[in-house]
Design a protein around this motif. Structure first.
Motif, mmCIF file in Angstrom:
data_model
loop_
_atom_site.group_PDB
_atom_site.id
_atom_site.type_symbol
_atom_site.label_atom_id
_atom_site.label_comp_id
_atom_site.label_asym_id
_atom_site.label_seq_id
_atom_site.Cartn_x
_atom_site.Cartn_y
_atom_site.Cartn_z
ATOM 1 N N PRO A 98 0.778 -1.244 0.000
ATOM 2 C CA PRO A 98 0.000 0.000 0.000
ATOM 3 C C PRO A 98 0.808 1.291 0.000
ATOM 4 O O PRO A 98 0.288 2.341 -0.372
ATOM 5 C CB PRO A 98 -0.823 -0.115 1.290
ATOM 6 C CG PRO A 98 -0.930 -1.570 1.545
ATOM 7 C CD PRO A 98 0.382 -2.148 1.088
ATOM 8 N N GLU A 104 -1.673 2.012 -6.192
ATOM 9 C CA GLU A 104 -2.954 2.525 -6.690
ATOM 10 C C GLU A 104 -3.147 2.196 -8.164
ATOM 11 O O GLU A 104 -4.258 1.851 -8.596
ATOM 12 C CB GLU A 104 -3.050 4.028 -6.451
ATOM 13 C CG GLU A 104 -3.172 4.393 -4.978
ATOM 14 C CD GLU A 104 -3.378 5.881 -4.773
ATOM 15 O OE1 GLU A 104 -3.473 6.619 -5.768
ATOM 16 O OE2 GLU A 104 -3.450 6.298 -3.592
ATOM 17 N N GLU A 105 -2.071 2.272 -8.952
ATOM 18 C CA GLU A 105 -2.170 1.932 -10.372
ATOM 19 C C GLU A 105 -2.474 0.447 -10.540
ATOM 20 O O GLU A 105 -3.289 0.065 -11.400
ATOM 21 C CB GLU A 105 -0.867 2.279 -11.089
ATOM 22 C CG GLU A 105 -0.887 1.956 -12.587
ATOM 23 C CD GLU A 105 0.452 2.221 -13.259
ATOM 24 O OE1 GLU A 105 0.565 1.917 -14.460
ATOM 25 O OE2 GLU A 105 1.376 2.715 -12.582
ATOM 26 N N ASP A 108 -6.239 -0.027 -9.542
ATOM 27 C CA ASP A 108 -7.160 0.602 -10.492
ATOM 28 C C ASP A 108 -7.193 -0.147 -11.824
ATOM 29 O O ASP A 108 -8.265 -0.425 -12.374
ATOM 30 C CB ASP A 108 -6.755 2.057 -10.722
ATOM 31 C CG ASP A 108 -7.778 2.818 -11.556
ATOM 32 O OD1 ASP A 108 -8.816 3.221 -10.992
ATOM 33 O OD2 ASP A 108 -7.555 2.984 -12.777
ATOM 34 N N ARG A 134 -7.093 0.756 4.788
ATOM 35 C CA ARG A 134 -6.880 1.623 3.627
ATOM 36 C C ARG A 134 -6.813 0.812 2.336
ATOM 37 O O ARG A 134 -7.341 1.218 1.295
ATOM 38 C CB ARG A 134 -5.586 2.437 3.793
ATOM 39 C CG ARG A 134 -5.707 3.632 4.723
ATOM 40 C CD ARG A 134 -4.582 4.642 4.471
ATOM 41 N NE ARG A 134 -3.273 4.020 4.548
ATOM 42 C CZ ARG A 134 -2.544 3.951 5.645
ATOM 43 N NH1 ARG A 134 -3.014 4.449 6.782
ATOM 44 N NH2 ARG A 134 -1.355 3.383 5.638
ATOM 45 N N ALA A 138 -9.348 1.105 -0.772
ATOM 46 C CA ALA A 138 -8.868 1.443 -2.112
ATOM 47 C C ALA A 138 -9.433 0.477 -3.152
ATOM 48 O O ALA A 138 -9.824 0.875 -4.255
ATOM 49 C CB ALA A 138 -7.338 1.420 -2.140
ATOM 50 N N ALA A 142 -12.109 1.454 -6.169
ATOM 51 C CA ALA A 142 -11.852 1.128 -7.577
ATOM 52 C C ALA A 142 -13.028 0.362 -8.178
ATOM 53 O O ALA A 142 -13.403 0.583 -9.337
ATOM 54 C CB ALA A 142 -10.563 0.322 -7.701
#
Length: 338
Positions: A98, A104-105, A108, A134, A138, A142
């Protein structure tokens, strides 16, 4: 037979309680393209006879991606998850941790391109319950962003002192499906106070600090009704050592799943986690009698059984099914058909 007696064990024995997820007993990791493809082929081959996956495949973005080639590797992994090679829908992906700039990429892109087929997302290096929450948030965000209605379960990796200290809180987070133990990172975090042998196939079952960590993780998972997944055995050519380790993980420490890092380890782990024939035979007789008695108490070979022991024997049958063992035809028809 009355309609009462045909109630499935999952409804009769658990009711409003949360039943633990029935995950395959082996989780095989692969990150190199050729090995990822080979793993998917082996998954299809081993599951052909029983009609379901007897092990999961986790495609690895963390250790599998070459530095500088993360985007290309992510695209390849998404393509494999979506491909016809994913026969049983039991392919997950390990993303970066994380705090990594690619986390995040990873999430997503995976959700956008393959969210409808992902079996789970494995999140490594969970530092705390806050960190785990978290990560779960996330992944949920997404899903909502890309219109993926199905929940994508989250698997986590416990590797640090703080994460171990908060493992019961981490296991209880909604959306978590499994927790694994990161043996080598955990030993390394002791700053040389633990010997290297604590990472070996035998030493990891004898050093008290390592055994304590394994027991805490298993206990936390069972308390939260999620799956405890045992760590790797790095001596991948020593099948005897692996078999003994897998049996101890399953029989002594309460783990219901284990990591594989080489294709040769998969059948050894599956066999070690499978119940023995005598256990399956007893479970079949006890549960068929229980079903006929409308799940009221019964006796078997002079021993009283009720819903508490019925739940145990149901898990024995479920494990036998998960590992592809042949079951009595009456059991298949009554409990596993469809």
């Amino acid at each position: 037979m009355s309609t009462l007696s045909t109630i499935h064990p999952r409804q009769a024995l658990f009711g409003a309680e949360t039943a633990s997820p029935a995950l395959p007993v082996c989780d095989h990791y692969a990150g190199v393209e050729a090995r990822m493809s080979k793993s998917l082929s082996l998954q299809a081959e081993m599951g052909e006879a029983c009609g379901h996956a007897v092990f999961d495949v986790t495609l690895d973005l963390e250790d599998g991606a070459p530095v500088g080639g993360e985007a290309e590797h992510l695209a390849l992994v998404s393509e494999l998850v979506n491909s016809a090679a994913n026969v049983f829908g039991r392919v997950g992906v390990r993303v970066h941790d994380p705090r990594h700039r690619h986390f995040e990429e990873d999430v997503d892109t995976l959700i956008r391109q393959a969210g409808h087929r992902l079996a789970y997302i494995m999140v490594p290096k969970l530092a705390s319950a806050e960190d785990a929450q978290r990560a779960v948030n996330a992944i949920k965000s997404a899903r909502l962003k890309h219109g993926v209605e199905r929940v994508v379960p989250v698997h986590g990796l416990i590797e640090t002192h703080r994460a171990l200290h908060e493992v019961f809180d981490i296991a209880a987070i909604a959306g978590m499906e499994s927790l694994s133990f990161g043996l080598m990172d955990f030993v390394s975090e002791h700053r040389g106070a633990l010997p290297a042998s604590a990472m070996s196939a035998t030493g990891q079952f004898s050093h008290p600090l390592v055994v304590r960590a394994k027991l805490e993780i298993a206990a936390a998972c069972h308390a939260a009704h999620i799956t405890p997944s045992h760590c790797v055995v790095t001596e991948f050519k020593d099948k005897k050592a692996l078999s003994k380790a897998a049996e101890r993980a399953a029989r002594e420490l309460g783990y219901t799943r284990m990591w594989s890092i080489h294709p040769d380890q998969i059948p050894v782990i599956v066999e070690a986690f499978a119940p023995v024939t005598a256990e399956v035979d007893d479970a079949a007789d006890i549960l068929l009698a229980a079903q006929s008695a409308h799940w009221a108490p019964t006796s078997y070979h002079g021993v009283l059984h009720d819903r508490a022991s019925y739940r145990h024997y149901w898990h024995v049958l479920e494990r036998a099914w998960l590992t592809g063992q042949p079951l009595p035809e009456e059991i298949e028809r009554a409990f596993f058909a469809g």
